[in-house]
Design an enzyme around this catalytic site. Structure first.
Site, PDB file in Angstrom:
ATOM      1  N   MET A 265      41.908  51.396  65.454  1.00 16.07           N
ATOM      2  CA  MET A 265      40.806  51.823  64.587  1.00 16.07           C
ATOM      3  C   MET A 265      40.018  52.898  65.309  1.00 16.07           C
ATOM      4  SD  MET A 265      37.742  49.550  62.926  1.00 16.07           S
ATOM      5  CE  MET A 265      36.517  50.314  61.848  1.00 16.07           C
ATOM      6  N   ALA A 278      32.018  50.037  59.756  1.00 20.14           N
ATOM      7  CA  ALA A 278      31.728  48.854  58.950  1.00 20.14           C
ATOM      8  C   ALA A 278      32.236  49.019  57.527  1.00 20.14           C
ATOM      9  CB  ALA A 278      30.216  48.591  58.949  1.00 20.14           C
ATOM     10  N   GLU A 300      44.504  42.974  67.058  1.00 24.49           N
ATOM     11  CA  GLU A 300      45.290  42.993  68.282  1.00 24.49           C
ATOM     12  C   GLU A 300      44.436  43.456  69.456  1.00 24.49           C
ATOM     13  OE1 GLU A 300      49.071  45.499  70.156  1.00 24.49           O
ATOM     14  OE2 GLU A 300      48.710  45.509  67.997  1.00 24.49           O
TER      15      GLU A 300
END
Length: 443
Positions: A265, A278, A300
């Site tokens: 991310m 968010a 992960e």
């Protein structure tokens, strides 16, 4: 010459001196070389040719031609060790600048290297690091090395449209200009035309901003991709700029379910601190909630920042569930909470318990000594679980230990030390929970 070899020489000037001597000995100049330059002088000269690669690498998302020369739009990596070694140093250049500029939407790339001086221009016997080869190995082919060609590609950005299907649209208020900026989140996969080439360019940002990042196997069709784009106007046309993205792998769970696991991310630096992470994580949760065969969503090897973000998003989602209502919170964590969080929001039991503790803290008057004590004891009972497990394991081991080993293990079981560690863990957790509650109050 490989980077590690040259970096070793940069860190050990004596090795460079030795190579210089070997090359000069054929001219019988070794003595004179050290006499006139000296070890200290040589070391100082060589130090001038060492560059911090985190500062030398210049990244940019270009929307307008004038952005190319605008230093205010430049940002730099957090990490460069995967390419330039643990010291993140390149040897052999003064004023090194490694330019990696991307068109804001389609991420077409300009790659150029600039410097004011090279060590080989001063010392014939010393070679600089090949800083270019490492970049070439990690960016896909088809990049520009000429600014005019890059500007030509920039002019075609109006043709770029986001990949995949639209999941969510939201706005962020700009404090500088006083207007709302619109962002959109899309879900894509490798079947989207042109997405595979775009993703190859997008993932190059990972090595600069995720410490242990690696590129994924895009041939595996279990990957899902979630992308954030900003909508903006240029000469009356609506264009899209890449903001960030998330990759999710769908693991199989016996007998017929899947468990989506967040792998990577990243929100690009120009957009950080605006709440996009968010928005993205919440959109991903809501997307998977529509699939009955999804068991729960995990991550992960989550970073500390990701855990903070997840806490905030899951608390925001769970606070409206009936089982997490204030009157239910004071009764303690229940199986009903775990079940509702899993069935409605795909949140596993471990994360649901953490959400419960945050929401109960928000609902608890901590100035009331009895209520504060009740909350503290419940959280500590959960935290004490690992201590009890270790204690049981050590008790089993003691039966076959020698006296000196037994004394060592008994010292590890010191009750006072355990209580001190438990209190420390509780206070740290309380600080984390309060930060989530404060952020929730602001939104």
């Amino acid at each position: 010459m490989c980077v590690t070899d040259s970096l070793t020489r940069a860190q050990s000037p004596f090795l460079i001196y030795w190579q210089v001597c070997v090359r000069l000995c054929c001219c019988s100049c070794v003595v004179f070389f050290f006499f006139f330059l000296g070890m200290d002088a040589m070391e100082k000269k060589l130090a001038e040719y060492k560059c911090d690669t985190n500062e030398a690498i210049c990244l940019k998302l270009v929307r307008f031609p004038e952005d190319v020369g605008d230093e205010s739009t430049t940002f730099h990596p957090e990490y460069s060790h995967q390419l330039y070694g643990d010291d993140e140093v390149a040897f052999g250049y003064k004023g090194l600048q490694i330019q990696l500029y991307y068109t804001a939407g389609n991420l077409n790339t300009l790659f150029k290297i600039k410097y004011t001086a090279k060590v080989s221009e001063k010392f014939d016997c010393v070679e600089p690091d090949d800083v270019e080869c490492k970049i070439r190995e990690n960016i896909p082919p088809g990049f520009c090395s000429n600014t005019d060609d890059f500007i030509t590609l920039l002019e075609k950005e109006a043709n770029f449209k986001p990949f995949g299907s639209l999941l969510h649209t939201y706005s962020v208020h700009s404090g500088d200009e006083g207007e709302d900026i619109t962002y959109q989140i899309y879900k894509a996969d490798m079947t989207c035309p042109g997405f595979q080439e775009y993703h190859k360019r997008l993932q190059t940002f990972l090595i600069w901003f995720i410490e242990t990042a690696s590129f994924i196997d895009v041939d595996d069709d279990r990957w899902d991709f979630f992308l954030i784009f900003e909508k903006y106007n240029k000469d009356g046309e609506t264009l899209f700029a890449t903001v960030g993205y998330m990759t999710v792998y769908n693991y199989y769970v016996y007998p017929d379910k899947t468990r989506p696991r967040v792998s990577q991310m990243l929100v690009l630096p120009p957009f950080q601190g605006e709440g996009h992470g968010a928005q993205l994580l919440e959109a991903v949760h809501r997307f998977y909630c529509t699939f009955p065969l999804v068991q729960d969503i995990t991550a992960e090897d989550p970073s500390e920042n990701y855990v903070k973000l997840r806490d905030f998003v899951l608390v925001k989602l769970c606070q409206s569930l009936p089982s997490f209502s204030p009157d239910q919170l004071c009764e303690g964590f229940s199986e009903a909470m775990a079940t509702e969080a899993r069935e409605k929001l795909k949140i596993n039991k471990k994360h649901a318990r953490r959400v419960y503790e945050i929401l109960r803290l928000r609902a608890t008057d901590m100035s009331d000594e009895e209520k504060a004590r009740s909350y503290r004891l419940e959280v500590k009972r959960r935290l004490f679980g690992p201590y009890k497990k270790n204690q049981r394991e050590m008790t089993k081991m003691m039966r076959c230990l020698r006296p000196e080993e037994l004394a060592s293990h008994i010292s590890q079981m010191d009750t006072k030390l355990q209580h001190e560690e438990l209190e420390k863990s509780y206070q740290e957790l309380l600080g984390e929970y309060r930060r989530v509650i404060e952020r929730l109050a602001r939104t």
